[in-house]
Scaffold this motif. Structure first.
Motif, PDB file in Angstrom:
ATOM      1  N   ASP A 163       0.847  -1.199   0.000  1.00 55.74           N
ATOM      2  CA  ASP A 163       0.000   0.000   0.000  1.00 55.74           C
ATOM      3  C   ASP A 163       0.883   1.249   0.000  1.00 55.74           C
ATOM      4  O   ASP A 163       0.393   2.360   0.195  1.00 55.74           O
ATOM      5  CB  ASP A 163      -0.988  -0.001   1.174  1.00 55.74           C
ATOM      6  CG  ASP A 163      -0.299   0.248   2.506  1.00 55.74           C
ATOM      7  OD1 ASP A 163       0.946   0.312   2.557  1.00 55.74           O
ATOM      8  OD2 ASP A 163      -1.015   0.397   3.518  1.00 55.74           O
ATOM      9  N   GLU A 165       3.051   2.520   2.036  1.00 57.32           N
ATOM     10  CA  GLU A 165       3.181   3.428   3.185  1.00 57.32           C
ATOM     11  C   GLU A 165       4.605   3.516   3.738  1.00 57.32           C
ATOM     12  O   GLU A 165       5.004   4.532   4.308  1.00 57.32           O
ATOM     13  CB  GLU A 165       2.232   3.022   4.328  1.00 57.32           C
ATOM     14  CG  GLU A 165       2.222   4.088   5.422  1.00 57.32           C
ATOM     15  CD  GLU A 165       1.178   3.879   6.487  1.00 57.32           C
ATOM     16  OE1 GLU A 165       0.518   2.828   6.496  1.00 57.32           O
ATOM     17  OE2 GLU A 165       1.022   4.783   7.336  1.00 57.32           O
ATOM     18  N   ARG A 166       5.397   2.418   3.600  1.00 59.81           N
ATOM     19  CA  ARG A 166       6.773   2.431   4.154  1.00 59.81           C
ATOM     20  C   ARG A 166       7.693   1.812   3.118  1.00 59.81           C
ATOM     21  O   ARG A 166       8.030   0.639   3.193  1.00 59.81           O
ATOM     22  CB  ARG A 166       6.761   1.634   5.479  1.00 59.81           C
ATOM     23  CG  ARG A 166       7.932   1.835   6.374  1.00 59.81           C
ATOM     24  CD  ARG A 166       9.208   1.147   5.876  1.00 59.81           C
ATOM     25  NE  ARG A 166       9.356  -0.255   6.200  1.00 59.81           N
ATOM     26  CZ  ARG A 166       9.864  -1.156   5.344  1.00 59.81           C
ATOM     27  NH1 ARG A 166      10.217  -0.834   4.113  1.00 59.81           N
ATOM     28  NH2 ARG A 166       9.998  -2.406   5.712  1.00 59.81           N
ATOM     29  N   ASP A 172       6.364   7.136   3.129  1.00 61.77           N
ATOM     30  CA  ASP A 172       5.135   6.984   2.351  1.00 61.77           C
ATOM     31  C   ASP A 172       5.352   7.468   0.906  1.00 61.77           C
ATOM     32  O   ASP A 172       5.615   8.647   0.677  1.00 61.77           O
ATOM     33  CB  ASP A 172       4.043   7.809   3.051  1.00 61.77           C
ATOM     34  CG  ASP A 172       2.672   7.613   2.443  1.00 61.77           C
ATOM     35  OD1 ASP A 172       2.565   7.007   1.360  1.00 61.77           O
ATOM     36  OD2 ASP A 172       1.691   8.095   3.060  1.00 61.77           O
ATOM     37  N   GLY A 174       2.964   6.415  -1.455  1.00 58.27           N
ATOM     38  CA  GLY A 174       1.654   6.237  -2.087  1.00 58.27           C
ATOM     39  C   GLY A 174       1.725   5.216  -3.208  1.00 58.27           C
ATOM     40  O   GLY A 174       2.448   4.212  -3.138  1.00 58.27           O
ATOM     41  N   THR A 208      -2.356   8.799   0.249  1.00 57.50           N
ATOM     42  CA  THR A 208      -0.991   8.994   0.782  1.00 57.50           C
ATOM     43  C   THR A 208      -1.003  10.172   1.750  1.00 57.50           C
ATOM     44  O   THR A 208      -1.779  11.122   1.577  1.00 57.50           O
ATOM     45  CB  THR A 208       0.028   9.258  -0.355  1.00 57.50           C
ATOM     46  OG1 THR A 208       1.312   9.474   0.230  1.00 57.50           O
ATOM     47  CG2 THR A 208      -0.334  10.459  -1.217  1.00 57.50           C
ATOM     48  N   ASN A 209      -0.140  10.105   2.740  1.00 62.04           N
ATOM     49  CA  ASN A 209       0.043  11.254   3.643  1.00 62.04           C
ATOM     50  C   ASN A 209       1.327  12.010   3.310  1.00 62.04           C
ATOM     51  O   ASN A 209       1.767  12.842   4.086  1.00 62.04           O
ATOM     52  CB  ASN A 209       0.085  10.786   5.106  1.00 62.04           C
ATOM     53  CG  ASN A 209      -1.255  10.192   5.527  1.00 62.04           C
ATOM     54  OD1 ASN A 209      -2.275  10.410   4.866  1.00 62.04           O
ATOM     55  ND2 ASN A 209      -1.262   9.444   6.612  1.00 62.04           N
ATOM     56  N   ASN A 210       1.914  11.692   2.150  1.00 65.02           N
ATOM     57  CA  ASN A 210       3.132  12.368   1.710  1.00 65.02           C
ATOM     58  C   ASN A 210       2.721  13.687   1.041  1.00 65.02           C
ATOM     59  O   ASN A 210       2.165  13.693  -0.063  1.00 65.02           O
ATOM     60  CB  ASN A 210       3.874  11.437   0.729  1.00 65.02           C
ATOM     61  CG  ASN A 210       5.160  12.043   0.200  1.00 65.02           C
ATOM     62  OD1 ASN A 210       5.270  13.259   0.045  1.00 65.02           O
ATOM     63  ND2 ASN A 210       6.127  11.186  -0.090  1.00 65.02           N
ATOM     64  N   ARG A 225      -5.794  11.862   1.634  1.00 65.78           N
ATOM     65  CA  ARG A 225      -5.045  11.270   2.736  1.00 65.78           C
ATOM     66  C   ARG A 225      -5.432   9.804   2.886  1.00 65.78           C
ATOM     67  O   ARG A 225      -6.461   9.355   2.401  1.00 65.78           O
ATOM     68  CB  ARG A 225      -5.268  12.073   4.027  1.00 65.78           C
ATOM     69  CG  ARG A 225      -4.728  13.506   3.859  1.00 65.78           C
ATOM     70  CD  ARG A 225      -4.664  14.278   5.146  1.00 65.78           C
ATOM     71  NE  ARG A 225      -3.546  13.876   5.997  1.00 65.78           N
ATOM     72  CZ  ARG A 225      -2.279  14.224   5.787  1.00 65.78           C
ATOM     73  NH1 ARG A 225      -1.944  14.976   4.745  1.00 65.78           N
ATOM     74  NH2 ARG A 225      -1.324  13.834   6.605  1.00 65.78           N
ATOM     75  N   ARG A 226      -4.559   9.064   3.554  1.00 68.58           N
ATOM     76  CA  ARG A 226      -4.710   7.613   3.655  1.00 68.58           C
ATOM     77  C   ARG A 226      -6.013   7.184   4.305  1.00 68.58           C
ATOM     78  O   ARG A 226      -6.422   7.746   5.322  1.00 68.58           O
ATOM     79  CB  ARG A 226      -3.560   7.005   4.483  1.00 68.58           C
ATOM     80  CG  ARG A 226      -2.324   6.875   3.699  1.00 68.58           C
ATOM     81  CD  ARG A 226      -1.238   6.107   4.401  1.00 68.58           C
ATOM     82  NE  ARG A 226      -0.203   5.931   3.415  1.00 68.58           N
ATOM     83  CZ  ARG A 226      -0.139   4.904   2.570  1.00 68.58           C
ATOM     84  NH1 ARG A 226      -0.999   3.913   2.662  1.00 68.58           N
ATOM     85  NH2 ARG A 226       0.787   4.852   1.646  1.00 68.58           N
ATOM     86  N   TYR A 232     -10.155   0.737   5.875  1.00 69.30           N
ATOM     87  CA  TYR A 232      -8.875   0.256   5.335  1.00 69.30           C
ATOM     88  C   TYR A 232      -8.824  -1.267   5.416  1.00 69.30           C
ATOM     89  O   TYR A 232      -8.514  -1.945   4.428  1.00 69.30           O
ATOM     90  CB  TYR A 232      -7.724   0.887   6.134  1.00 69.30           C
ATOM     91  CG  TYR A 232      -6.364   0.319   5.793  1.00 69.30           C
ATOM     92  CD1 TYR A 232      -5.599   0.847   4.758  1.00 69.30           C
ATOM     93  CD2 TYR A 232      -5.840  -0.764   6.516  1.00 69.30           C
ATOM     94  CE1 TYR A 232      -4.351   0.322   4.440  1.00 69.30           C
ATOM     95  CE2 TYR A 232      -4.601  -1.293   6.210  1.00 69.30           C
ATOM     96  CZ  TYR A 232      -3.859  -0.753   5.170  1.00 69.30           C
ATOM     97  OH  TYR A 232      -2.635  -1.289   4.866  1.00 69.30           O
ATOM     98  N   GLY A 259       3.059   0.045   6.324  1.00 70.44           N
ATOM     99  CA  GLY A 259       3.468   0.738   7.548  1.00 70.44           C
ATOM    100  C   GLY A 259       3.248  -0.170   8.748  1.00 70.44           C
ATOM    101  O   GLY A 259       2.395  -1.068   8.719  1.00 70.44           O
TER     102      GLY A 259
END
Ligand code: NDP
Ligand code: PYR
Ligand code: MG
Length: 561
Positions: A163, A165-166, A172, A174, A208-210, A225-226, A232, A259
């Motif tokens: 997903d 996130e990491r 992140d 995305g 994404t929160n990037n 945002r995620r 989820y 994440g």
């Protein structure tokens, strides 16, 4: 599983693509798995209607590999090399896998860490305009099962999904994280011979929160945002159930670069229900344990006689720590709880310990020992006197000179693994570890580094990367139709990998085998794991082949015409 590249479920046996009658030759050349470039013989050019579409020369696959590697070497930037190899995969996949298989050591950095990290950061700018995998968006909720039908191949056996996130230690990314499942599955084929036509990269676009991505006018994912919470979980669950419904109960699903606020929960929820594993938690654990087991030949210290300190207590840290505790339990017969007492962890707030119980995430609790809190790494190294130091923190340069010197004061040959990726996040370089320990350190890193010469002696840093594990796990799962992947499989994989380290590697203080031998290494890992699948009733390809290794070797894909 097929043995050569000429077979693809997307195409019929005469070489024409389904649904495109009348364009045989052209379509053959435009189908990446059927294209042979200049490798089409004179007879094929006649019979497939290729005359005029090619210049007259014919070249063997070997000659095309040679030309390709020379062209790769002429590219000046690492990202250009990544794009070049991806473009090759898009048009002539047999050649791509042949190049990767025959030049694994040279090419791996350009399809995998470190360059895949930069590629993910810039994925929207270098988007390939061709489907490399499936993008499943949260807007598609309720339709995921039917979207799987849009992929041209129905016989999918291995899926790597993220997903985003990491992504490595880069946070992140995305939907731009798609580079990771694509790269991991390229290694399934190059390093273990899993047929690429059975592999499917998937990215779940949950936002994404990037902020950089959200602000980027060219970002190719959803700009929101995620997704979190029950929505989820339901989205991820819908995907997993759709995959099992379409591909069957033995389709293998590899969680990658989630994440840590989701990764542990998802793994615990799904690992008893479907054939899945989390590579960052479990594959990393196996490769690190293999390195520890391999290091005994150099240090003379068995795993149960070490004291371990981790910088980083996330997915990789907790996964490795739990598998080491399990290994000590097997070696000594002590309870796992007892074995955990020789393992300590540091997170972003200092030592994980009992006084912090109220604030710790669940995956750290087993290592919250009754010791005083220490705020920093150097104090912990001096006080706890570890003999093994493992970096999975993303904190570059944190294994500095005082830390390495303090490790050297604890024992003759400290084991120091700087596993964070990509290269820019490594806790130290091999040159630093060897120099500051006067050549005594047994070192490995997550991303590749060059050999080091120090005081007239050569050292080769091993790549302590789950790439030594997940291709073999995937090969085992596909070859025996595994219905589950377990922690015991990871322990078995680690033991099998540790046995493959060649003497000439140990001679240069390296605890991982030559990457040039990775297909044979993956075969050993796969055979050990598949044997466990049969022993535990978790194999669906029945009856069990009399010679398991020979059977697995026979299903390994070999790029060829
Ligand atoms: N070599 C290999 O095969 C693999 C390498 N990795 C690499 O390992 C790294 C970590 O991955 P993963 O465990 O999944 O990530 P997580 O986000 O799950 O964990 C990161 C951990 O590092 C800790 N940390 C962050 N900053 C600091 C700091 N300043 N001081 C001390 N600790 C810190 C975090 O602390 P806190 O818990 O307080 O937030 C957390 O415990 C990445 O770079 C990844 O690429 C991962 C998988 C495989
Ligand atoms: C190697 C790997 O899986 C990671 O760094 O996330
Ligand atoms: Mg990963």
């Amino acid at each position: 599983m097929s043995g050569t590249a000429t077979r693809s479920a997307a195409c019929s046996s005469d070489g024409s693509s389904e649904g495109m009658p009348g364009s045989r030759g052209y379509t053959t050349m435009k189908t990446p798995s059927l294209n042979k470039g200049l490798g089409f013989s004179k007879v094929e050019r006649e019979t497939l209607g290729l005359k005029g579409l090619l210049p007259p020369a014919t070249l063997t696959l070997g000659a095309q590999v040679e030309l390709t590697i020379q062209e790769l070497r002429r590219k000046s930037s690492a990202l250009d090399k990544y794009v070049f190899l991806q473009s090759l995969q898009d048009v002539h996949s047999t050649l791509y896998y042949a190049v990767l298989s025959r030049h694994t050591h040279e090419c791996m950095p350009f399809v995998y860490t470190p360059v895949v990290g930069e590629a993910c950061q810039k994925f929207s700018q270098i988007y390939r305009h061709t489907p490399q995998g499936l993008y499943l968006s949260m807007d598609d909720r309720g339709q995921l099962r039917s979207i799987l039908d849009n992929w041209p191949v129905d016989d999918i056996r291995a899926i790597v999904f993220t997903d985003g996130e990491r992504i490595l230690g880069l946070g992140d990314q995305g939907v731009d994280g798609m580079g990771i499942p694509v790269g991991k599955l390229a290694l399934y084929t190059a390093c273990a011979g899993v047929d690429p036509s059975h592999c499917l990269p998937v990215t779940l676009d949950v936002g994404t929160n990037n902020q950089g991505k959200l602000n980027d006018p060219f970002y190719i994912g959803h700009k929101r945002r995620r997704l979190i919470g029950a929505d989820y979980d339901a989205f991820v669950g819908e995907f997993i159930e759709a995959a099992v419904d379409k591909y069957g109960k033995s389709v293998m699903l590899q969680f990658e670069d989630f994440g840590n606020s989701n990764a542990f929960r998802l793994l615990h929820h799904w690992q008893e229900k479907v054939c899945c594993f989390n590579d960052d938690i479990q594959g990393t654990a196996a490769v690190a344990l293999a390195g520890i087991l391999g290091s005994t030949a150099l240090t003379g210290t068995a795993v149960e006689n070490h004291r371990f300190l981790f910088l980083g207590a996330g997915e990789a840290g907790a996964g490795i720590a739990e598998l080491i505790a399990y290994a000590i339990h097997i070696e000594t017969g002590k309870s796992v709880e007892e074995c955990r007492k020789q393992i300590f962890m540091i997170d972003s707030k200092g030592l994980v310990c009992k006084s912090r119980l109220h604030e710790l995430q669940h995956h750290k609790l087993n290592f919250a020992h009754d010791v005083a809190h220490m705020p920093d790494l150097l104090t912990a190294v001096k006080t706890l006197k570890p003999t093994v130091l493992i970096g999975v923190s993303t904190l570059a340069k944190s294994f500095n000179q005082p830390v390495i010197e303090a490790m050297s004061a604890n024992c003759e040959r400290p084991v120091i693994f700087a596993l964070s990726n990509p290269t820019s996040k490594a806790e130290c370089t091999p040159e630093e570890a060897y120099r500051w320990s006067n050549g005594a350190a047994v070192f490995a890193s997550g991303s590749p580094f060059d050999p080091v010469e120090l005081n007239g002696k050569n050292y080769v840093p091993g790549q302590g990367n789950n790439a030594y594990i997940f291709p073999g796990i995937g090969l085992a799962a596909v070859a025996c139709g595994a219905t589950r992947i377990t922690d015991l499989d990871m322990y078995i994989a680690a033991k099998a990998l540790a046995k493959t380290v060649e003497q000439d590697r140990l001679d240069v203080a390296c605890v991982y085998p030559h990457l040039e031998n990775i297909r044979e290494v993956s075969l050993k890992v796969a055979t050990a794991v598949a044997a466990n699948k049969y022993a535990t009733g978790q194999a669906s390809v029945l009856p069990q082949p009399a010679n398991l290794e020979a059977h697995i070797r026979s299903v390994m894909y070999e790029p060829g015409y």
